[in-house]
Design a protein around this motif. Structure first.
Motif, PDB file in Angstrom:
ATOM      1  N   GLY A 181      -5.847  -9.869  -1.153  1.00 26.99           N
ATOM      2  CA  GLY A 181      -4.641  -9.095  -0.868  1.00 26.99           C
ATOM      3  C   GLY A 181      -3.993  -8.456  -2.089  1.00 26.99           C
ATOM      4  O   GLY A 181      -3.111  -7.610  -1.950  1.00 26.99           O
ATOM      5  N   THR A 182      -4.417  -8.847  -3.275  1.00 22.96           N
ATOM      6  CA  THR A 182      -3.882  -8.228  -4.491  1.00 22.96           C
ATOM      7  C   THR A 182      -4.157  -6.735  -4.445  1.00 22.96           C
ATOM      8  O   THR A 182      -5.284  -6.319  -4.192  1.00 22.96           O
ATOM      9  CB  THR A 182      -4.524  -8.846  -5.749  1.00 22.96           C
TER      10      THR A 182
ATOM     11  N   LEU B  56       0.838  -1.202   0.000  1.00 23.35           N
ATOM     12  CA  LEU B  56       0.000   0.000   0.000  1.00 23.35           C
ATOM     13  C   LEU B  56       0.868   1.244   0.000  1.00 23.35           C
ATOM     14  O   LEU B  56       1.960   1.237   0.573  1.00 23.35           O
ATOM     15  CB  LEU B  56      -0.859   0.039   1.265  1.00 23.35           C
ATOM     16  N   PRO B  57       0.391   2.333  -0.616  1.00 25.58           N
ATOM     17  CA  PRO B  57       1.106   3.596  -0.460  1.00 25.58           C
ATOM     18  C   PRO B  57       1.220   3.931   1.028  1.00 25.58           C
ATOM     19  O   PRO B  57       0.353   3.579   1.838  1.00 25.58           O
ATOM     20  CB  PRO B  57       0.220   4.606  -1.189  1.00 25.58           C
ATOM     21  N   GLU B  58       2.293   4.588   1.401  1.00 17.93           N
ATOM     22  CA  GLU B  58       2.592   4.895   2.795  1.00 17.93           C
ATOM     23  C   GLU B  58       1.414   5.520   3.542  1.00 17.93           C
ATOM     24  O   GLU B  58       1.130   5.172   4.683  1.00 17.93           O
ATOM     25  CB  GLU B  58       3.791   5.840   2.834  1.00 17.93           C
ATOM     26  N   GLU B  59       0.691   6.444   2.873  1.00 18.71           N
ATOM     27  CA  GLU B  59      -0.439   7.117   3.513  1.00 18.71           C
ATOM     28  C   GLU B  59      -1.501   6.123   3.986  1.00 18.71           C
ATOM     29  O   GLU B  59      -2.088   6.275   5.039  1.00 18.71           O
ATOM     30  CB  GLU B  59      -1.118   8.110   2.555  1.00 18.71           C
ATOM     31  N   LEU B  60      -1.731   5.084   3.186  1.00 16.85           N
ATOM     32  CA  LEU B  60      -2.758   4.102   3.523  1.00 16.85           C
ATOM     33  C   LEU B  60      -2.245   3.095   4.542  1.00 16.85           C
ATOM     34  O   LEU B  60      -2.979   2.684   5.432  1.00 16.85           O
ATOM     35  CB  LEU B  60      -3.232   3.374   2.272  1.00 16.85           C
TER      36      LEU B  60
ATOM     37  N   SER C 230     -14.615  -8.763  -4.463  1.00 21.31           N
ATOM     38  CA  SER C 230     -14.761  -7.805  -3.362  1.00 21.31           C
ATOM     39  C   SER C 230     -13.447  -7.065  -3.177  1.00 21.31           C
ATOM     40  O   SER C 230     -12.371  -7.673  -3.255  1.00 21.31           O
ATOM     41  CB  SER C 230     -15.098  -8.527  -2.057  1.00 21.31           C
ATOM     42  N   LYS C 231     -13.559  -5.757  -2.910  1.00 20.74           N
ATOM     43  CA  LYS C 231     -12.350  -4.969  -2.720  1.00 20.74           C
ATOM     44  C   LYS C 231     -12.660  -3.716  -1.915  1.00 20.74           C
ATOM     45  O   LYS C 231     -13.812  -3.288  -1.818  1.00 20.74           O
ATOM     46  CB  LYS C 231     -11.742  -4.582  -4.065  1.00 20.74           C
TER      47      LYS C 231
ATOM     48  N   LEU D  33      -9.959 -10.962 -12.220  1.00 17.90           N
ATOM     49  CA  LEU D  33      -9.744 -11.231 -10.797  1.00 17.90           C
ATOM     50  C   LEU D  33     -10.976 -11.842 -10.125  1.00 17.90           C
ATOM     51  O   LEU D  33     -10.874 -12.389  -9.029  1.00 17.90           O
ATOM     52  CB  LEU D  33      -9.372  -9.932 -10.069  1.00 17.90           C
ATOM     53  N   ALA D  34     -12.141 -11.753 -10.771  1.00 20.43           N
ATOM     54  CA  ALA D  34     -13.390 -12.252 -10.178  1.00 20.43           C
ATOM     55  C   ALA D  34     -13.355 -13.777 -10.046  1.00 20.43           C
ATOM     56  O   ALA D  34     -12.755 -14.475 -10.857  1.00 20.43           O
ATOM     57  CB  ALA D  34     -14.586 -11.814 -11.018  1.00 20.43           C
TER      58      ALA D  34
END
Length: 163
Positions: free
Chosen positions: A121-122, A21-25, A100-101, A158-159
């Motif tokens: 987790g992708t 994840l980007p650092e902010e998230l 789901s995401k 991805l589904a």
């Protein structure tokens, strides 16, 4: 076959598989603008049912058709119809595959990037690709590779079979 764009919005996006994840998230995900999304890709069609749940509890349901304008998913014509409860109930009974995401919008350095964290987790980032293949990817994204042309990283790819 020519595609009428009368009611469609053209989306031009580049997609990137992220290692993290980007650092902010990663540090403060609760402060990010996030929504929960459940998609159902209707078997044998170009149709997707989408339910979006915002943090405030608002639920939006829609039927989407995406028509490719090129050889891959980098440019599509997207048409949405918003559904009431009865329409949702009827259409969600159609056979399909689910996904789901959690979707985050990251705003940094004047850029807005959409990051989807899938149930498995992708993690995939979408960047507006209006400038073509020469999209500037911010250095702060932990990119593994460009997956724009990789069918396995589209929503339909991805589904999983609905259970």
């Amino acid at each position: 076959m020519s595609v009428s764009l009368k009611y469609a919005v053209v989306e031009r996006e580049r997609r990137y598989l992220l290692a993290s994840l980007p650092e902010e998230l990663a540090e403060t995900p609760e402060t990010a603008e996030a929504v929960e999304i459940v998609d159902r890709y209707v078997d044998g069609t170009r149709l997707r049912l989408r339910e979006v749940r915002a943090a405030d509890g608002t639920v939006t349901r829609k039927l989407t058709q995406k028509v490719r304008l090129g050889d891959d998913a980098a440019e599509v014509a997207c048409t949405n119809l918003y559904l009431n409860d009865a329409e949702w109930s009827l259409l969600s009974a159609l056979p399909g595959r689910g996904l789901s995401k959690t979707r985050y919008k990251v705003r940094r350095d004047g850029v807005v990037i959409v990051v989807d964290v899938h149930a498995d987790g992708t993690t995939v980032a979408e960047i507006d690709g209006s400038d073509g293949p020469a999209v500037t990817v911010p250095a702060w994204l932990d990119v593994v590779r460009d997956v724009t042309a990789d069918e396995s990283f589209t929503g339909a790819g991805l589904a999983q079979p609905a259970g």
